[in-house]
Design a protein around this motif. Structure first.
Motif, PDB file in Angstrom:
ATOM      1  N   CYS A   6       0.827  -1.200   0.000  1.00  0.00           N
ATOM      2  CA  CYS A   6       0.000   0.000   0.000  1.00  0.00           C
ATOM      3  C   CYS A   6       0.869   1.261   0.000  1.00  0.00           C
ATOM      4  CB  CYS A   6      -0.877  -0.037   1.250  1.00  0.00           C
ATOM      5  SG  CYS A   6      -1.836   1.449   1.507  1.00  0.00           S
ATOM      6  N   CYS A   9       0.107   3.181   3.628  1.00  0.00           N
ATOM      7  CA  CYS A   9       0.527   2.706   4.955  1.00  0.00           C
ATOM      8  C   CYS A   9       1.557   1.584   4.894  1.00  0.00           C
ATOM      9  CB  CYS A   9      -0.700   2.262   5.757  1.00  0.00           C
ATOM     10  SG  CYS A   9      -1.287   0.616   5.299  1.00  0.00           S
ATOM     11  N   CYS A  26      -5.797  -2.545   0.234  1.00  0.00           N
ATOM     12  CA  CYS A  26      -4.869  -2.704   1.348  1.00  0.00           C
ATOM     13  C   CYS A  26      -5.537  -3.516   2.465  1.00  0.00           C
ATOM     14  CB  CYS A  26      -4.437  -1.344   1.866  1.00  0.00           C
ATOM     15  SG  CYS A  26      -3.341  -1.479   3.286  1.00  0.00           S
ATOM     16  N   CYS A  29      -5.423  -0.771   5.744  1.00  0.00           N
ATOM     17  CA  CYS A  29      -6.188   0.476   5.842  1.00  0.00           C
ATOM     18  C   CYS A  29      -7.337   0.535   4.831  1.00  0.00           C
ATOM     19  CB  CYS A  29      -5.267   1.692   5.682  1.00  0.00           C
ATOM     20  SG  CYS A  29      -4.732   2.011   3.990  1.00  0.00           S
ATOM     21  N   PHE A  31      -7.386   1.029   1.740  1.00  0.00           N
ATOM     22  CA  PHE A  31      -7.164   1.882   0.565  1.00  0.00           C
ATOM     23  C   PHE A  31      -7.234   1.028  -0.709  1.00  0.00           C
ATOM     24  CE2 PHE A  31      -3.952   3.479  -2.531  1.00  0.00           C
ATOM     25  CZ  PHE A  31      -4.535   4.690  -2.835  1.00  0.00           C
TER      26      PHE A  31
HETATM   27 ZN   LIG Z   1      -2.860   0.810   3.537  1.00  0.00          ZN
END
Ligand SMILES: [Zn+2]
Length: 165
Positions: A6, A9, A26, A29, A31
């Motif tokens: 990712c 993060c 991800c 998180c 994403f």
């Molecule tokens: Zn992430």
């Protein structure tokens, strides 16, 4: 899937949820990493019915292309083609119109949407720069070895419309 981590993060990307290799998510998180083509721009300059081409160095070294480059993140697409053309040929151009738009799939690591613009030289002296080592004008018959299959399509269209000889 081109990327494994990712960009926000550093967590692992996975396609388990989306089941779409172009939309990995991800696992930390959530994403979603949308993988879209980049935008490439190229300018067509014709003199005496001959097309300006550049001989590449670096990637596709030794092969020729219609001078081109990528649009940068914060850059207007018209500014990008004028900048790239100047960096590669030393010529300042003015754009008259979009000639054609094609998807480029020749590089599996970076698909692009290519926009070929019709351009006229306003100023400057031809001088190869950036990723080109040489620039020159070519007729259809004298066309050197081309780096990109879509340039070939564009050149055949120019020939069929009698814009180059
Ligand atoms: Zn992430």
């Amino acid at each position: 899937m081109r990327y494994h981590f990712c960009p926000k993060c550093g967590g692992a990307l996975s396609i388990e949820k989306t089941q779409d290799k172009n939309k990995p998510q991800c696992t930390q998180c959530s994403f979603t990493f949308y993988q879209n083509p980049a935008v490439g721009v190229a300018a067509i300059v014709i003199k005496d019915q001959k097309l300006l081409l550049g001989k590449r160095q670096g990637s596709y070294a030794g092969q020729w292309c219609i001078p081109c480059g990528y649009v940068e993140w914060d850059e207007d697409v018209y500014d990008a083609v004028i900048r790239e053309f100047y960096e590669e040929t030393g010529l300042t151009i003015s754009i008259s119109k979009v000639y054609t738009v094609l998807s480029n799939f020749h590089n599996p690591a970076q698909h692009t949407v290519g926009i070929w613009f019709m351009a006229e030289v306003m100023d400057g002296e031809e001088k190869a720069g950036d990723d080109l080592e040489e620039v020159g004008y070519f007729t259809f018959e004298d066309m050197p070895e081309l780096a990109f299959p879509t340039d070939r399509i564009v050149i055949e269209k120019l020939k069929s419309e009698e814009l180059i000889q």
